[in-house]
Design a protein around this motif. Structure first.
Motif, mmCIF file in Angstrom:
data_model
loop_
_atom_site.group_PDB
_atom_site.id
_atom_site.type_symbol
_atom_site.label_atom_id
_atom_site.label_comp_id
_atom_site.label_asym_id
_atom_site.label_seq_id
_atom_site.Cartn_x
_atom_site.Cartn_y
_atom_site.Cartn_z
ATOM 1 N N ASP A 54 -16.945 -48.029 31.832
ATOM 2 C CA ASP A 54 -16.184 -47.110 30.994
ATOM 3 C C ASP A 54 -17.145 -46.185 30.253
ATOM 4 O OD1 ASP A 54 -14.362 -45.837 29.362
ATOM 5 O OD2 ASP A 54 -13.905 -47.608 28.139
ATOM 6 N N PRO A 55 -17.185 -44.899 30.607
ATOM 7 C CA PRO A 55 -18.137 -43.998 29.945
ATOM 8 C C PRO A 55 -17.843 -43.830 28.452
ATOM 9 C CG PRO A 55 -16.713 -42.776 31.438
ATOM 10 C CD PRO A 55 -16.436 -44.216 31.649
ATOM 11 N N ARG A 56 -16.580 -43.922 28.046
ATOM 12 C CA ARG A 56 -16.241 -43.796 26.623
ATOM 13 C C ARG A 56 -16.839 -44.961 25.830
ATOM 14 N NH1 ARG A 56 -13.109 -40.680 23.845
ATOM 15 N NH2 ARG A 56 -12.171 -39.741 25.680
ATOM 16 N N ALA A 57 -16.753 -46.158 26.378
ATOM 17 C CA ALA A 57 -17.348 -47.328 25.722
ATOM 18 C C ALA A 57 -18.871 -47.212 25.686
ATOM 19 C CB ALA A 57 -16.928 -48.608 26.443
ATOM 20 N N LYS B 43 -26.125 -47.453 18.656
ATOM 21 C CA LYS B 43 -27.575 -47.644 18.757
ATOM 22 C C LYS B 43 -28.334 -46.516 18.059
ATOM 23 C CE LYS B 43 -27.474 -51.416 21.167
ATOM 24 N NZ LYS B 43 -27.874 -52.676 20.556
ATOM 25 N N LEU B 44 -27.847 -45.276 18.179
ATOM 26 C CA LEU B 44 -28.507 -44.168 17.490
ATOM 27 C C LEU B 44 -28.306 -44.261 15.982
ATOM 28 C CD1 LEU B 44 -27.878 -41.123 19.864
ATOM 29 C CD2 LEU B 44 -30.019 -42.337 19.445
ATOM 30 N N ASN B 45 -27.203 -44.867 15.548
ATOM 31 C CA ASN B 45 -26.985 -45.089 14.112
ATOM 32 C C ASN B 45 -28.097 -45.946 13.523
ATOM 33 O OD1 ASN B 45 -23.332 -45.267 13.938
ATOM 34 N ND2 ASN B 45 -24.694 -43.532 14.080
ATOM 35 N N LEU B 46 -28.628 -46.876 14.314
ATOM 36 C CA LEU B 46 -29.722 -47.724 13.840
ATOM 37 C C LEU B 46 -30.979 -46.908 13.555
ATOM 38 C CD1 LEU B 46 -29.272 -50.779 16.217
ATOM 39 C CD2 LEU B 46 -28.556 -50.585 13.828
ATOM 40 N N ALA B 47 -31.108 -45.759 14.200
ATOM 41 C CA ALA B 47 -32.240 -44.861 13.967
ATOM 42 C C ALA B 47 -31.899 -43.787 12.933
ATOM 43 C CB ALA B 47 -32.662 -44.194 15.276
ATOM 44 N N GLY B 48 -30.714 -43.901 12.323
ATOM 45 C CA GLY B 48 -30.326 -42.928 11.300
ATOM 46 C C GLY B 48 -29.687 -41.673 11.859
ATOM 47 N N LEU B 49 -29.360 -41.660 13.149
ATOM 48 C CA LEU B 49 -28.752 -40.486 13.775
ATOM 49 C C LEU B 49 -27.301 -40.780 14.125
ATOM 50 C CD1 LEU B 49 -31.653 -39.428 16.150
ATOM 51 C CD2 LEU B 49 -31.031 -38.408 13.965
ATOM 52 N N ASP B 50 -26.467 -39.763 14.060
ATOM 53 C CA ASP B 50 -25.053 -39.928 14.363
ATOM 54 C C ASP B 50 -24.546 -38.657 15.027
ATOM 55 O OD1 ASP B 50 -22.585 -41.183 14.460
ATOM 56 O OD2 ASP B 50 -22.011 -40.563 12.437
ATOM 57 N N PHE B 51 -23.451 -38.777 15.764
ATOM 58 C CA PHE B 51 -22.777 -37.612 16.333
ATOM 59 C C PHE B 51 -21.282 -37.860 16.291
ATOM 60 C CE2 PHE B 51 -23.998 -40.362 19.863
ATOM 61 C CZ PHE B 51 -22.854 -40.447 20.640
ATOM 62 N N ASP B 52 -20.528 -36.757 16.258
ATOM 63 C CA ASP B 52 -19.073 -36.857 16.196
ATOM 64 C C ASP B 52 -18.529 -37.272 17.550
ATOM 65 O OD1 ASP B 52 -18.908 -36.135 13.514
ATOM 66 O OD2 ASP B 52 -18.867 -34.001 13.987
ATOM 67 N N PHE B 53 -17.912 -38.438 17.598
ATOM 68 C CA PHE B 53 -17.322 -38.952 18.826
ATOM 69 C C PHE B 53 -16.194 -39.893 18.447
ATOM 70 C CE2 PHE B 53 -17.065 -42.093 22.280
ATOM 71 C CZ PHE B 53 -16.796 -41.229 23.333
ATOM 72 N N ASN B 54 -15.008 -39.625 18.963
ATOM 73 C CA ASN B 54 -13.865 -40.497 18.704
ATOM 74 C C ASN B 54 -12.973 -40.510 19.936
ATOM 75 O OD1 ASN B 54 -12.181 -38.156 18.579
ATOM 76 N ND2 ASN B 54 -12.755 -37.900 16.436
ATOM 77 N N LYS B 55 -11.819 -41.158 19.840
ATOM 78 C CA LYS B 55 -10.964 -41.293 21.024
ATOM 79 C C LYS B 55 -10.325 -39.970 21.441
ATOM 80 C CE LYS B 55 -7.406 -43.356 18.136
ATOM 81 N NZ LYS B 55 -6.552 -44.501 17.969
ATOM 82 N N LYS B 56 -10.396 -38.953 20.603
ATOM 83 C CA LYS B 56 -9.861 -37.635 20.965
ATOM 84 C C LYS B 56 -10.905 -36.759 21.673
ATOM 85 C CE LYS B 56 -6.461 -37.516 17.280
ATOM 86 N NZ LYS B 56 -6.000 -36.822 16.069
ATOM 87 N N THR B 57 -12.160 -37.183 21.663
ATOM 88 C CA THR B 57 -13.214 -36.419 22.325
ATOM 89 C C THR B 57 -12.980 -36.428 23.826
ATOM 90 O OG1 THR B 57 -14.762 -37.069 20.597
ATOM 91 C CG2 THR B 57 -15.704 -36.187 22.628
ATOM 92 N N GLU B 58 -12.938 -35.242 24.405
ATOM 93 C CA GLU B 58 -12.685 -35.123 25.845
ATOM 94 C C GLU B 58 -13.970 -35.378 26.628
ATOM 95 O OE1 GLU B 58 -10.861 -31.859 28.999
ATOM 96 O OE2 GLU B 58 -10.741 -31.484 26.856
#
Length: 176
Positions: free
Chosen positions: A66-69, A77-92
């Motif tokens: 599952d690519p979404r998972a 994993k990137l949150n552990l390095a202090g980085l984040d990006f906008d991604f939720n179930k509505k992201t196409e």
């Protein structure tokens, strides 16, 4: 009362190092990670971006059901390095089409600085541009379907100038 040196001998925060600590046998004084780790969150240094690129290579080196998972796990994993990006179930998510996510450092910044005109509202940034001289970091992900029916991901971090020009960060991985 115990002294710090005594506690330090008891609290050995060691880690496995190939060949020991700097070519020697590991000792409690030579293997403390709090002393020898520079910090992956310091993305203003190219060697830390290279480590993130190496992580992306390892993470995307397998196939996913599952690519979404998989993208959700990558975000964690990137949150552990202090980085984040906008991604939720509505992201196409589209196969064979690059996805671009602007990376935020520690969730971004909100507030004001002495140079900022507060009458125009609060200053909101991604937290990256503050330390990279106005540049941003973008996570580019390409998802393709493998012959096995699973999904293959390729990802890289791209440095984007504040003027909209894109240039690959030295640590980035090739998207094929």
């Amino acid at each position: 009362m115990k002294k710090y040196k005594e506690l330090k001998k008891q609290l050995n925060e060691s880690e496995y190092l190939d060949g020991g600590a700097l070519g020697q046998w590991p000792t409690p004084d030579s293997t403390r990670s709090a002393v020898n780790d520079f910090g992956i969150h310091r993305i203003e240094h190219n060697n830390q971006l290279q480590k993130l690129g190496a992580f992306l290579t390892a993470f995307t080196g397998r196939e996913y059901l599952d690519p979404r998972a998989a993208l959700s796990l990558l975000r964690v994993k990137l949150n552990l390095a202090g980085l984040d990006f906008d991604f939720n179930k509505k992201t196409e998510i589209k196969s064979n089409s690059p996805l671009q996510f602007t990376l935020k450092r520690f969730g971004g910044t909100f507030g004001t600085t002495p140079e900022h005109d507060l009458s125009k509202g609060f200053k909101v940034t991604d937290g990256v541009e503050d330390i990279l001289g106005g540049d941003h970091l973008v996570l580019v992900v390409m998802i393709t379907e493998a012959e096995s029916g699973l999904f293959k991901m390729n990802a890289k971090i791209v440095r984007q100038s504040g003027k909209g020009e894109q240039g690959e960060a030295e640590s980035s991985n090739e998207i094929k």
